[in-house]
Motif scaffolding. Structure first.
Motif, short mmCIF file in Angstrom:
data_model
loop_
_atom_site.label_atom_id
_atom_site.label_comp_id
_atom_site.label_asym_id
_atom_site.label_seq_id
_atom_site.Cartn_x
_atom_site.Cartn_y
_atom_site.Cartn_z
N CYS A 197 -14.01 -31.27 8.35
CA CYS A 197 -15.14 -30.81 7.53
C CYS A 197 -16.50 -31.01 8.18
O CYS A 197 -17.43 -30.27 7.93
N ARG A 198 -16.65 -32.07 8.99
CA ARG A 198 -17.92 -32.44 9.63
C ARG A 198 -19.01 -32.77 8.62
O ARG A 198 -20.20 -32.70 8.92
N GLU A 199 -18.62 -33.16 7.42
CA GLU A 199 -19.57 -33.49 6.36
C GLU A 199 -19.27 -34.84 5.70
O GLU A 199 -19.90 -35.21 4.73
N GLY A 200 -18.26 -35.55 6.18
CA GLY A 200 -17.92 -36.84 5.59
C GLY A 200 -17.19 -36.74 4.28
O GLY A 200 -17.24 -37.66 3.47
N THR A 201 -16.48 -35.62 4.07
CA THR A 201 -15.79 -35.44 2.79
C THR A 201 -14.27 -35.35 2.92
O THR A 201 -13.57 -35.53 1.93
N CYS A 202 -13.75 -35.05 4.12
CA CYS A 202 -12.30 -34.80 4.21
C CYS A 202 -11.50 -35.99 4.73
O CYS A 202 -10.31 -36.12 4.43
N GLY A 203 -12.10 -36.83 5.57
CA GLY A 203 -11.41 -38.02 6.06
C GLY A 203 -10.69 -37.87 7.38
O GLY A 203 -10.11 -38.83 7.88
N THR A 204 -10.72 -36.70 7.99
CA THR A 204 -9.94 -36.47 9.19
C THR A 204 -10.40 -37.31 10.37
O THR A 204 -9.59 -37.79 11.16
N CYS A 205 -11.71 -37.51 10.54
CA CYS A 205 -12.24 -38.14 11.75
C CYS A 205 -12.40 -39.64 11.63
O CYS A 205 -13.15 -40.26 12.41
N GLU A 206 -11.70 -40.28 10.71
CA GLU A 206 -11.82 -41.73 10.53
C GLU A 206 -11.49 -42.46 11.83
O GLU A 206 -10.48 -42.17 12.48
N THR A 207 -12.34 -43.40 12.21
CA THR A 207 -12.22 -44.10 13.48
C THR A 207 -12.43 -45.60 13.27
O THR A 207 -13.41 -46.00 12.63
N PRO A 208 -11.55 -46.46 13.83
CA PRO A 208 -11.72 -47.90 13.67
C PRO A 208 -12.97 -48.41 14.41
O PRO A 208 -13.28 -47.98 15.52
N VAL A 209 -13.68 -49.34 13.77
CA VAL A 209 -14.88 -49.96 14.33
C VAL A 209 -14.54 -51.40 14.72
O VAL A 209 -14.07 -52.18 13.88
N LEU A 210 -14.77 -51.76 15.97
CA LEU A 210 -14.44 -53.10 16.46
C LEU A 210 -15.64 -54.05 16.41
O LEU A 210 -15.46 -55.26 16.28
N ALA A 211 -16.84 -53.51 16.52
CA ALA A 211 -18.04 -54.36 16.47
C ALA A 211 -19.24 -53.49 16.11
O ALA A 211 -19.26 -52.29 16.38
N GLY A 212 -20.24 -54.15 15.51
CA GLY A 212 -21.45 -53.45 15.13
C GLY A 212 -21.47 -53.12 13.65
O GLY A 212 -20.43 -53.09 12.98
N ALA A 213 -22.66 -52.88 13.14
CA ALA A 213 -22.85 -52.54 11.72
C ALA A 213 -22.97 -51.03 11.58
O ALA A 213 -23.64 -50.37 12.38
N VAL A 214 -22.31 -50.49 10.55
CA VAL A 214 -22.27 -49.04 10.33
C VAL A 214 -23.19 -48.65 9.19
O VAL A 214 -23.24 -49.30 8.15
N ASP A 215 -23.93 -47.58 9.39
CA ASP A 215 -24.68 -46.92 8.32
C ASP A 215 -23.75 -45.86 7.75
O ASP A 215 -23.67 -44.74 8.25
N HIS A 216 -23.01 -46.22 6.72
CA HIS A 216 -21.98 -45.33 6.16
C HIS A 216 -22.63 -44.21 5.36
O HIS A 216 -23.35 -44.45 4.39
N ARG A 217 -22.35 -42.97 5.76
CA ARG A 217 -22.93 -41.80 5.08
C ARG A 217 -21.85 -40.85 4.57
O ARG A 217 -22.15 -39.71 4.22
N ASP A 218 -20.61 -41.33 4.55
CA ASP A 218 -19.51 -40.50 4.07
C ASP A 218 -19.45 -40.51 2.55
O ASP A 218 -20.20 -41.25 1.89
N SER A 219 -18.55 -39.72 2.02
CA SER A 219 -18.34 -39.64 0.57
C SER A 219 -16.97 -40.18 0.17
O SER A 219 -16.46 -39.85 -0.89
N LEU A 220 -16.38 -41.04 1.02
CA LEU A 220 -14.99 -41.43 0.84
C LEU A 220 -14.78 -42.93 0.63
O LEU A 220 -13.97 -43.32 -0.20
N LEU A 221 -15.45 -43.77 1.40
CA LEU A 221 -15.17 -45.19 1.35
C LEU A 221 -15.65 -45.82 0.04
O LEU A 221 -16.69 -45.44 -0.49
N THR A 222 -14.90 -46.79 -0.43
CA THR A 222 -15.31 -47.57 -1.59
C THR A 222 -16.35 -48.60 -1.17
O THR A 222 -16.50 -48.88 0.03
N PRO A 223 -17.07 -49.20 -2.12
CA PRO A 223 -18.02 -50.25 -1.74
C PRO A 223 -17.37 -51.38 -0.95
O PRO A 223 -17.96 -51.87 0.02
N ALA A 224 -16.15 -51.77 -1.31
CA ALA A 224 -15.47 -52.85 -0.58
C ALA A 224 -15.13 -52.42 0.85
O ALA A 224 -15.25 -53.22 1.79
N GLU A 225 -14.74 -51.17 1.02
CA GLU A 225 -14.42 -50.66 2.36
C GLU A 225 -15.69 -50.56 3.22
O GLU A 225 -15.65 -50.84 4.42
N ARG A 226 -16.80 -50.20 2.61
CA ARG A 226 -18.06 -50.17 3.35
C ARG A 226 -18.46 -51.58 3.77
O ARG A 226 -18.95 -51.79 4.88
#
Length: 317
Positions: free
Chosen positions: A266-295
């Motif tokens: 989708c390239r819009e943060g709505t479908c979930g296809t491009c999910e990628t594991p993060v090993l270090a660093g803080a993320v500015d989450h702009r997707d429409s999928l993750l729950t508050p706990a997952e963020r």
């Protein structure tokens, strides 16, 4: 990871097309070879791969036990980017279309009580949820709003419960959904599911701010409003590459420019296809999928829209 999608492409054939409401078509899709379709659970959606590189996500709204047919309802968006127009104009009975999925980021959790809130075509993922909880001992209620009764799809399917568990809010008759009454008092035993236009989703999120953190589940098919953008570095742990993500590009675009293959849709943060594991660093989450706990966990991101909240991220790529 936030779910395991079935990423197999398949060819589907439209076997039935009906008008679901004003501006809405309902399509029944079957495997073009006659094979059984993959199983799915309430809340799942499929990607339709349309001409011109368009990929659009549509919720499955039929019978999850029927492996022969996938049913979707599609609203024609006059100001859209062409996907719904193509579906309405070209996908007639007998026409074939490529699809991928199903994928579910809006799964139904176990709860003693459910509050379902749907706006317009956002009722589609809610329908199989209502069917599922209707066969259980859970208590449930559905609040369904639309511009008018003429524009509200699947009313026949809900007819038996209208006036009981199902409350309709045709805006031209009664105004907007009464969120103060529905969500004004937190109910610790209830799961809230909402799908619809962005103003409704934002209002529901505000009303649920005092509810338990895991009570609210929302599904968006349009991106969240974008925030500020700056440049940052991304280190790819497995390949050893370090990339600079410019302010005017996404992490996904930077990866693609460097020849790194990441599955995306989708390239819009709505479908979930491009999910990628993060090993270090803080993320500015702009997707429409993750729950508050997952963020809060900060161990995964959707690279098509999310960015670094600091100068550097390390990804498991």
């Amino acid at each position: 990871m936030h779910g395991t999608p079935d990423e197999a492409d398949r060819r589907l054939r439209v076997i039935r097309r009906v008008t679901g409401a004003e501006g809405v078509v309902v399509l029944d899709l079957a495997d073009a070879t006659g094979a059984e379709l993959p199983p799915w659970t309430p809340g799942a959606h499929v990607d339709l791969r349309l001409p011109g590189g368009m990929v659009r996500q549509y919720s499955l709204c039929g019978d999850a036990a029927d492996r022969r047919v996938w049913r979707i309802g599609v609203l024609r968006e006059p100001d859209g980017r062409g996907g719904s127009a193509y579906v309405h104009e070209a996908l007639r009975a007998g026409v074939e279309v490529d699809a991928r999925g199903p994928r579910n980021h809006f799964a139904l959790v176990a709860a003693p009580r459910y509050v379902f809130i749907a706006g317009g075509i956002g009722v589609t993922p809610i329908l199989p949820m209502v069917a599922a909880v209707g066969n259980s001992r859970a208590d449930w209620e559905l609040h369904y709003g639309g511009r008018s009764r003429r524009s509200m799809a699947f009313l026949d399917q809900l007819r038996a419960d209208i006036g009981g568990r199902v409350t309709l809010y045709p805006q031209d008759e009664v105004g907007l959904i009464d969120l103060d009454r529905i969500l004004g008092r937190p109910r610790p035993d209830a799961a809230v599911y909402c799908c619809g236009p962005e103003p409704l989703l934002s209002a529901v999120e505000k009303h649920c701010a005092a509810w338990p953190a895991d009570a609210l589940h929302v599904e968006r098919f349009t991106p969240r409003p974008a925030g500020p953008r700056g440049s940052f570095e991304v280190e790819l742990a497995r390949s050893g590459l370090t990339l600079t993500v410019a302010a005017n590009q996404s992490v996904l675009q930077a990866l693609e420019d460097a020849g790194v293959d990441v599955l995306s849709s989708c390239r819009e943060g709505t479908c979930g296809t491009c999910e990628t594991p993060v090993l270090a660093g803080a993320v500015d989450h702009r997707d429409s999928l993750l729950t508050p706990a997952e963020r809060e966990a900060d161990d995964t991101m959707f690279v098509c829209v999310s960015r670094a909240a600091g100068p550097r991220l390390v990804l498991d790529l």
